[in-house]
Scaffold this motif. Structure first.
Motif, mmCIF file in Angstrom:
data_model
loop_
_atom_site.group_PDB
_atom_site.id
_atom_site.type_symbol
_atom_site.label_atom_id
_atom_site.label_comp_id
_atom_site.label_asym_id
_atom_site.label_seq_id
_atom_site.Cartn_x
_atom_site.Cartn_y
_atom_site.Cartn_z
ATOM 1 N N SER A 1 -35.734 -7.331 -14.536
ATOM 2 C CA SER A 1 -34.714 -7.351 -15.559
ATOM 3 C C SER A 1 -33.404 -7.603 -14.456
ATOM 4 O O SER A 1 -32.138 -8.037 -15.531
ATOM 5 N N ALA A 2 -33.353 -7.841 -13.497
ATOM 6 C CA ALA A 2 -31.808 -8.236 -12.996
ATOM 7 C C ALA A 2 -31.827 -10.137 -12.764
ATOM 8 O O ALA A 2 -31.005 -10.566 -12.448
ATOM 9 N N ALA A 3 -33.119 -10.878 -13.711
ATOM 10 C CA ALA A 3 -32.993 -12.008 -13.818
ATOM 11 C C ALA A 3 -32.400 -12.686 -15.376
ATOM 12 O O ALA A 3 -32.038 -13.799 -15.524
ATOM 13 N N GLU A 4 -32.155 -11.244 -15.559
ATOM 14 C CA GLU A 4 -31.874 -11.733 -17.298
ATOM 15 C C GLU A 4 -30.716 -12.917 -17.231
ATOM 16 O O GLU A 4 -31.144 -13.498 -18.684
ATOM 17 N N ALA A 5 -29.879 -13.212 -16.198
ATOM 18 C CA ALA A 5 -28.531 -13.908 -16.683
ATOM 19 C C ALA A 5 -28.975 -15.318 -15.894
ATOM 20 O O ALA A 5 -27.916 -16.271 -15.969
ATOM 21 N N VAL A 6 -29.987 -15.056 -15.241
ATOM 22 C CA VAL A 6 -30.276 -16.627 -14.515
ATOM 23 C C VAL A 6 -31.799 -17.693 -14.913
ATOM 24 O O VAL A 6 -32.403 -17.000 -15.862
ATOM 25 N N LYS A 7 -30.779 -18.886 -15.684
ATOM 26 C CA LYS A 7 -32.102 -19.574 -15.618
ATOM 27 C C LYS A 7 -32.269 -21.096 -14.708
ATOM 28 O O LYS A 7 -31.443 -20.829 -13.931
ATOM 29 N N ASP A 8 -33.403 -21.026 -14.349
ATOM 30 C CA ASP A 8 -34.352 -21.162 -13.325
ATOM 31 C C ASP A 8 -34.020 -22.743 -13.513
ATOM 32 O O ASP A 8 -33.548 -23.692 -13.949
ATOM 33 N N GLY A 9 -33.517 -23.242 -12.032
ATOM 34 C CA GLY A 9 -32.655 -24.530 -12.104
ATOM 35 C C GLY A 9 -31.380 -25.044 -12.695
ATOM 36 O O GLY A 9 -30.889 -25.738 -11.946
ATOM 37 N N GLU A 10 -31.097 -23.840 -12.762
ATOM 38 C CA GLU A 10 -29.047 -23.851 -13.614
ATOM 39 C C GLU A 10 -28.939 -22.994 -12.798
ATOM 40 O O GLU A 10 -27.409 -23.896 -12.339
ATOM 41 N N ASN A 11 -29.003 -22.191 -12.505
ATOM 42 C CA ASN A 11 -27.859 -20.807 -11.913
ATOM 43 C C ASN A 11 -28.038 -19.987 -11.308
ATOM 44 O O ASN A 11 -27.332 -19.326 -11.391
ATOM 45 N N GLY A 12 -29.389 -20.210 -11.210
ATOM 46 C CA GLY A 12 -30.312 -20.092 -9.609
ATOM 47 C C GLY A 12 -31.943 -20.538 -10.375
ATOM 48 O O GLY A 12 -32.406 -21.242 -10.401
ATOM 49 N N PHE A 13 -33.028 -19.415 -9.450
ATOM 50 C CA PHE A 13 -33.993 -19.796 -9.124
ATOM 51 C C PHE A 13 -34.739 -18.540 -9.283
ATOM 52 O O PHE A 13 -34.761 -17.135 -9.176
ATOM 53 N N LEU A 14 -36.024 -18.610 -10.342
ATOM 54 C CA LEU A 14 -37.249 -18.549 -11.020
ATOM 55 C C LEU A 14 -38.958 -18.566 -10.536
ATOM 56 O O LEU A 14 -38.687 -19.381 -10.479
ATOM 57 N N ALA A 15 -39.325 -17.558 -9.707
ATOM 58 C CA ALA A 15 -40.369 -17.603 -8.976
ATOM 59 C C ALA A 15 -41.529 -16.172 -9.111
ATOM 60 O O ALA A 15 -41.058 -15.453 -10.253
ATOM 61 N N LYS A 16 -43.000 -16.635 -9.265
ATOM 62 C CA LYS A 16 -43.567 -15.822 -9.888
ATOM 63 C C LYS A 16 -43.639 -14.671 -8.919
ATOM 64 O O LYS A 16 -43.079 -14.749 -7.526
ATOM 65 N N ASP A 17 -44.227 -13.502 -8.789
ATOM 66 C CA ASP A 17 -44.115 -12.558 -7.495
ATOM 67 C C ASP A 17 -45.426 -12.451 -6.842
ATOM 68 O O ASP A 17 -46.342 -11.819 -6.596
ATOM 69 N N THR A 18 -44.985 -13.935 -6.137
ATOM 70 C CA THR A 18 -46.468 -13.741 -4.932
ATOM 71 C C THR A 18 -45.479 -14.658 -4.237
ATOM 72 O O THR A 18 -44.534 -15.593 -3.807
ATOM 73 N N PRO A 19 -46.023 -13.685 -2.833
ATOM 74 C CA PRO A 19 -45.185 -14.701 -1.265
ATOM 75 C C PRO A 19 -44.849 -16.500 -1.522
ATOM 76 O O PRO A 19 -44.478 -16.713 -1.236
ATOM 77 N N GLN A 20 -46.135 -17.094 -1.966
ATOM 78 C CA GLN A 20 -46.235 -18.239 -1.740
ATOM 79 C C GLN A 20 -45.402 -19.104 -2.348
ATOM 80 O O GLN A 20 -44.945 -19.843 -2.270
ATOM 81 N N ASP A 21 -45.274 -18.656 -4.019
ATOM 82 C CA ASP A 21 -45.192 -19.524 -5.040
ATOM 83 C C ASP A 21 -42.749 -19.034 -4.638
ATOM 84 O O ASP A 21 -42.362 -19.728 -4.455
ATOM 85 N N LEU A 22 -42.136 -17.811 -3.822
ATOM 86 C CA LEU A 22 -41.005 -17.274 -3.165
ATOM 87 C C LEU A 22 -41.386 -18.316 -1.954
ATOM 88 O O LEU A 22 -39.924 -18.935 -2.181
ATOM 89 N N ALA A 23 -41.848 -18.889 -1.241
ATOM 90 C CA ALA A 23 -41.499 -19.164 -0.313
ATOM 91 C C ALA A 23 -41.310 -20.587 -0.890
ATOM 92 O O ALA A 23 -40.887 -21.668 -0.378
ATOM 93 N N GLU A 24 -42.492 -20.892 -1.870
ATOM 94 C CA GLU A 24 -41.988 -23.034 -2.480
ATOM 95 C C GLU A 24 -40.765 -22.845 -2.537
ATOM 96 O O GLU A 24 -40.273 -23.384 -2.235
ATOM 97 N N ARG A 25 -40.145 -22.047 -3.286
ATOM 98 C CA ARG A 25 -38.979 -22.489 -3.919
ATOM 99 C C ARG A 25 -37.520 -21.879 -3.188
ATOM 100 O O ARG A 25 -36.344 -23.103 -2.899
ATOM 101 N N ILE A 26 -37.377 -20.919 -2.243
ATOM 102 C CA ILE A 26 -37.244 -21.192 -0.643
ATOM 103 C C ILE A 26 -36.962 -22.225 -0.551
ATOM 104 O O ILE A 26 -36.080 -23.585 -0.375
ATOM 105 N N ALA A 27 -38.039 -22.759 0.040
ATOM 106 C CA ALA A 27 -38.016 -24.024 0.934
ATOM 107 C C ALA A 27 -37.736 -25.054 -0.018
ATOM 108 O O ALA A 27 -36.745 -26.301 0.619
ATOM 109 N N TRP A 28 -37.847 -25.192 -1.387
ATOM 110 C CA TRP A 28 -36.723 -26.668 -2.049
ATOM 111 C C TRP A 28 -35.763 -26.250 -2.158
ATOM 112 O O TRP A 28 -35.051 -27.401 -1.956
ATOM 113 N N ALA A 29 -35.134 -24.784 -2.075
ATOM 114 C CA ALA A 29 -33.729 -24.844 -2.708
ATOM 115 C C ALA A 29 -32.957 -25.206 -0.446
ATOM 116 O O ALA A 29 -31.817 -25.517 -0.864
ATOM 117 N N LEU A 30 -34.049 -25.160 -0.054
ATOM 118 C CA LEU A 30 -33.174 -25.753 1.722
ATOM 119 C C LEU A 30 -33.454 -26.994 1.886
ATOM 120 O O LEU A 30 -32.745 -27.628 2.551
#
Length: 400
Positions: free
Chosen positions: A327-356
């Motif tokens: 629900s919190a992601a309702e206004a977010v478009k991945d890679g445009e005004n935020g980031f979306l990931a699967k609910d896994t530690p690996q995917d969250l870590a990959e998206r954080i790494a790319w952002a940084l």
């Protein structure tokens, strides 16, 4: 509860929200439960904006100064970040309410304050609006550890909203939750507002010094220290990043019942030195400084029905990482005004790494979030006032 000191009046009711950090944050503020007095302040920050903003809106008859009418409450022993009020037992409150003429009542919770809203509305022959905010079934199950009791609680919730003349939710996802609970009536989505804010470099510097953030990249979580917010997933993702040799700081801003366990898990994972627990932050400027200092807001909650902290971070140009489909992601478009990931530690870590690893693109996405996600309070309030007036007129015509 609030009511203008004029014949054109609105009553709003609310049960204490979780302790928060800022005047609009999901994670903290000087809200009812912060009080050491027995009186229960019923206006939480988001609702307070609906009562203070109209004073700047001169086109409406509902633009007046407001007074606060309180009733007494107690802290829940098993959930100390919450308070519960007892309007039916507070004679002073009932006497004041009997002397206050209203045009409409707005309930922000379905419990004792909400049922008091129904009582007042029926007594005065005026309409009542009920706003649905939370995944109550999850809360009931967490407290009772019983699916049967949770189902009974959901039935109680639906029964309350069925008695309201109009039902609002803060997001489309929240409307879906209420329908899944069994509510059959019409639902209107009225989003929370968030005003864009310019970061104060001096505040950002002071916050960075205060929490020992240095020049390292900063990941920020704002919310209750509660496992239902999916904080474990953040720690698991950060552990992966640290094992990859990345230097960073993780700031967990807020307080809550799971904080001792979260601290223990962070220490057990070897993250103790890089995780900063701010505790309860009552100064909104400090929270603004944290948002502005952070490179990324990490908010993988599957519990929340609206992404208020996402809007608050965006208001300062900080993008958010969320779980796709939440629900919190309702206004977010991945890679445009935020980031979306699967609910896994690996995917969250990959998206954080790319952002940084892409700081320029990260700033661009943050600016896109700032322009597309926050909705100014003046716009929200103007719409709310229009809805109030339409409902009042419709209700009065049906009573003739």
């Amino acid at each position: 509860m609030i009511a203008p000191q004029t014949p054109d009046t609105v009553l709003q009711t609310a049960t204490p929200a979780p302790q928060h950090l800022s005047p609009s944050s999901e994670a903290g503020t000087k809200s009812p439960q912060d009080s050491t007095t027995p009186s229960q302040n019923l206006i939480t920050p988001q609702r307070q904006n609906l009562t203070t903003q109209p004073q700047q809106n001169c086109h409406s008859p509902l633009t007046r100064s407001y007074k606060l009418i309180e009733f007494r409450g107690i802290t829940l022993p098993f959930l100390k970040q919450y308070r519960i009020g007892f309007p039916a037992l507070d004679r002073r409150f009932r006497r004041q309410m009997a002397q206050t003429q209203l045009d409409i009542v707005h309930a922000h919770d379905p419990f004792m304050a909400g049922h008091e809203a129904i009582r007042v509305a029926r007594r005065q022959g005026i309409p009542v609006v009920g706003t649905f905010h939370s995944k109550y079934s999850d809360d009931f199950q967490q407290v009772t550890h019983s699916k049967t009791l949770a189902r009974w609680g959901v039935h109680f919730i639906v029964s309350f909203y069925t008695k309201c003349d109009q039902v609002w939710t803060v997001s489309n996802s929240a409307a879906d939750v209420l329908r899944a609970y069994g509510y059959k009536g019409a639902i209107e989505v009225v989003e929370n507002g968030t005003d864009r804010i310019e970061a104060d470099p001096e505040i950002v510097r002071m916050v960075s010094e205060c929490y020992g953030l240095g020049e390292l990249p900063v990941l920020l979580f704002v919310g209750q220290m509660n496992w239902k917010k999916n904080v474990r997933r953040i720690l698991e993702a950060v552990k992966i990043l640290v094992e990859q040799g990345r230097a960073l700081k993780l700031v967990l801003a807020g307080q809550g019942p799971s904080e001792p366990e979260i601290r223990a898990l962070a220490a057990a994972m070897g993250l103790g030195k890089l995780v900063v627990f701010t505790g309860h932050v009552s100064d909104p400027q400090v929270l603004h400084g944290l948002y502005a200092r952070a490179n990324l807001l990490v908010f993988p909650s599957l519990y929340d029905t609206a992404g208020l902290v996402v809007s608050e971070a965006a208001a300062l140009g900080t993008p958010a990482l969320l779980v796709a489909g939440s629900s919190a992601a309702e206004a977010v478009k991945d890679g445009e005004n935020g980031f979306l990931a699967k609910d896994t530690p690996q995917d969250l870590a990959e998206r954080i790494a790319w952002a940084l690893e892409h700081p320029d693109r990260l700033r661009e996405i943050g600016q896109a979030a700032r322009m597309s996600i926050p909705r100014p309070w003046k716009d929200v309030v103007a719409g709310v006032l229009d809805r109030y007036e339409e409902l009042i007129a419709s209700y009065e015509s049906r009573q003739r």
